[in-house]
Design an enzyme around this catalytic site. Structure first.
Site, PDB file in Angstrom:
ATOM      1  N   THR A   1       0.841  -1.206   0.000  1.00 32.05           N
ATOM      2  CA  THR A   1       0.000   0.000   0.000  1.00 32.05           C
ATOM      3  C   THR A   1       0.873   1.252   0.000  1.00 32.05           C
ATOM      4  O   THR A   1       0.618   2.208  -0.737  1.00 32.05           O
ATOM      5  CB  THR A   1      -0.913  -0.012   1.246  1.00 32.05           C
ATOM      6  OG1 THR A   1      -1.712  -1.197   1.198  1.00 32.05           O
ATOM      7  CG2 THR A   1      -1.798   1.221   1.314  1.00 32.05           C
TER       8      THR A   1
ATOM      9  N   GLN B   1       1.169  -9.447  -5.756  1.00 30.26           N
ATOM     10  CA  GLN B   1       0.741 -10.848  -5.769  1.00 30.26           C
ATOM     11  C   GLN B   1       1.648 -11.717  -6.647  1.00 30.26           C
ATOM     12  O   GLN B   1       1.685 -12.929  -6.481  1.00 30.26           O
ATOM     13  CB  GLN B   1      -0.713 -10.976  -6.259  1.00 30.26           C
ATOM     14  CG  GLN B   1      -1.741 -10.488  -5.274  1.00 30.26           C
ATOM     15  CD  GLN B   1      -1.809 -11.313  -3.985  1.00 30.26           C
ATOM     16  OE1 GLN B   1      -1.288 -12.420  -3.895  1.00 30.26           O
ATOM     17  NE2 GLN B   1      -2.447 -10.754  -2.973  1.00 30.26           N
TER      18      GLN B   1
ATOM     19  N   GLY C   1       6.469  -7.917   1.404  1.00 32.29           N
ATOM     20  CA  GLY C   1       7.087  -9.116   1.958  1.00 32.29           C
ATOM     21  C   GLY C   1       6.119 -10.163   2.479  1.00 32.29           C
ATOM     22  O   GLY C   1       6.347 -11.359   2.319  1.00 32.29           O
TER      23      GLY C   1
ATOM     24  N   CYS D   1     -20.319  -8.831   3.414  1.00 31.66           N
ATOM     25  CA  CYS D   1     -21.653  -8.641   3.952  1.00 31.66           C
ATOM     26  C   CYS D   1     -21.704  -7.290   4.659  1.00 31.66           C
ATOM     27  O   CYS D   1     -20.973  -7.066   5.614  1.00 31.66           O
ATOM     28  CB  CYS D   1     -21.934  -9.782   4.927  1.00 31.66           C
ATOM     29  SG  CYS D   1     -23.637  -9.827   5.408  1.00 31.66           S
TER      30      CYS D   1
HETATM   31  N1  PLP Z   1      -1.585  -4.859  -4.236  1.00 31.19           N
HETATM   32  C1  PLP Z   1      -2.115  -6.074  -4.326  1.00 31.19           C
HETATM   33  C2  PLP Z   1      -2.330  -6.682  -5.681  1.00 31.19           C
HETATM   34  C3  PLP Z   1      -2.474  -6.784  -3.185  1.00 31.19           C
HETATM   35  O1  PLP Z   1      -3.009  -7.993  -3.288  1.00 31.19           O
HETATM   36  C4  PLP Z   1      -2.248  -6.179  -1.914  1.00 31.19           C
HETATM   37  C5  PLP Z   1      -2.645  -6.861  -0.684  1.00 31.19           C
HETATM   38  O2  PLP Z   1      -3.511  -7.716  -0.671  1.00 31.19           O
HETATM   39  C6  PLP Z   1      -1.681  -4.897  -1.873  1.00 31.19           C
HETATM   40  C7  PLP Z   1      -1.354  -4.265  -3.051  1.00 31.19           C
HETATM   41  C8  PLP Z   1      -1.417  -4.218  -0.583  1.00 31.19           C
HETATM   42  O3  PLP Z   1      -0.314  -4.799   0.044  1.00 31.19           O
HETATM   43  P1  PLP Z   1      -0.061  -4.587   1.592  1.00 31.19           P
HETATM   44  O4  PLP Z   1      -1.040  -5.430   2.314  1.00 31.19           O
HETATM   45  O5  PLP Z   1       1.338  -5.052   1.821  1.00 31.19           O
HETATM   46  O6  PLP Z   1      -0.226  -3.150   1.882  1.00 31.19           O
END
Ligand code: PLP
Length: 381
Positions: free
Chosen positions: A70, A177, A198, A323
């Site tokens: 993120t 991913q 990570g 939900c």
């Molecule tokens: N991008 C993708 C494709 C993800 O699947 C995720 C988390 O599920 C993220 C970004 C965000 O990663 P993080 O949880 O390390 O912030």
């Protein structure tokens, strides 16, 4: 416990924990201190940077540690906007992670960007014609994920990058991913920026990385001691970074093991498709997918009920629908793929790891079939 929620997060590998521990107990120096303990930490961070850069197909000098996917995604998007760029249009696919899409929507709401969302096909593939139609000489950035978190669909990132670059736009690839499951390479994908996290490949939570192609600059999100090439001030979490380095080395080698994981995933899907008592569809099945991911829609069923019933049997998976106040809402991804509501609300994601065994999959098949057919599961042993 049978853990099939590895796209949500993974167990930290034992080898990673072993490497991290002395950096908490003995070598706890600040990586920027000049004394011996500081140098020990510094060396740990720089070794990890080389390993993580190799996983991303980038140079160590292009690689910055972050706290998560993120954050990496926000650093690129916000940092570019604050770097004095003239262009203001951002193009993103409709199936990007909320760390990209929700941020872009907030920036659009504040009139900081013009946002164009490119649709995907019902199978979850990127519509390259739509990208071509949307990317123009006003476009600053194109955001595209390498692999989709819910369906595992692998996107033709190189083709998107080519379209973007022809229009003079930059390309941000979310490989969160993909890393550790398929080869990732900033160079080969034609990415200008690339993020990983990570905890998706057996490193601890709270550490990730962003690669920024040489010669490009984005403004930092915050200022301070100037760590991480001035891009991310703050004392580095050395144990986590060292753990990330080892996890990256293991992940790069483990890509080979995903043929075995694919066979297990296929066994699960074939067994469930072969059961005539219930109707299911597999999302993105016609596309190239991550070997570990299976997004299955149980028609006319509630994913929430299936996930809870599996939970009661010690099998952990994710729902592709949420939900809210008693009403089941399909996920944004299922909506973007145009999945009919009666199928979308019954979507369950099974995500395996390189540690998943055949016995675990066989037990899962048995339990899922019992749940889908509304009959009691046979207890094990
Ligand atoms: N991008 C993708 C494709 C993800 O699947 C995720 C988390 O599920 C993220 C970004 C965000 O990663 P993080 O949880 O390390 O912030």
């Amino acid at each position: 416990m049978i853990y099939l929620d590895n796209n949500a997060t993974t167990r930290v590998a034992d080898e990673v924990l072993v490497i991290m521990e002395p950096y908490y107990r003995e070598w706890f120096g600040n990586a920027h201190s000049v004394h011996g303990l500081g140098r020990k930490s510094h060396d740990g961070v720089e070794d990890a940077r080389r390993s993580v850069a190799a996983l991303m197909g980038a140079e160590a000098s292009e690689t910055i540690f972050t706290s998560c996917g993120t954050e990496g995604n926000a650093m690129v998007i916000r940092g570019l906007l604050e770097s004095g760029a003239q262009r203001r249009k951002v193009v993103a696919t409709s199936v990007e992670h909320p760390s990209v899409l929700a941020l872009l929507r907030a920036l659009e709401k504040n009139a900081q960007i013009d946002l164009a969302i490119a649709p995907v096909t019902p199978a979850g593939a990127i519509d390259l014609d739509a990208i071509r139609a949307l990317v123009d000489d006003e476009t600053l950035l194109v955001c595209v994920m390498q692999a989709q978190n819910e369906t595992g669909v692998v996107h033709d990132v190189a083709a998107v990058a080519d379209i973007a670059h022809r229009a003079g736009a930059l390309v941000h690839v979310d490989s969160v991913q993909a890393a550790g499951k398929i080869p990732v390479s900033m160079r080969d994908l034609g990415a200008d920026f690339l993020t990983i996290s990570g905890h998706k490949f057996h490193a601890p939570k709270g550490v990730g990385a962003l690669a920024i192609r040489k010669g490009l600059k984005v403004a930092p999100l915050w200022y301070g001691g100037g760590q991480e090439l001035g891009m991310r001030s703050g004392t580095e979490p050395v144990p986590s970074i060292v753990g990330l380095g080892v996890a990256a080395e293991m992940a790069q080698k483990a890509v080979r093991e995903f043929d075995r994981v694919a066979a297990l995933r296929d066994r699960l899907e074939e067994a469930l498709l072969g059961a005539p008592q219930h109707s299911i569809s597999i999302n993105g099945a016609s596309q190239r997918r991550l070997a570990n991911t299976s997004s299955i829609s149980f028609h006319d069923r509630s994913s929430d009920a299936i996930v809870r019933a599996l939970d009661a049997e010690g099998i952990y998976v994710s729902a592709g629908a949420a939900c809210h106040s008693g009403k089941v809402e399909p996920s944004a991804t299922m909506k973007a793929m145009g999945k009919p509501a009666n199928q979308a609300i019954g979507t369950v994601r099974f995500s395996l790891s390189r540690y998943t065994s055949g016995e675990e999959i066989d037990r899962t098949i048995e339990i899922v079939r019992a749940i889908a057919e509304n009959r009691p599961a046979v207890p094990t042993g």
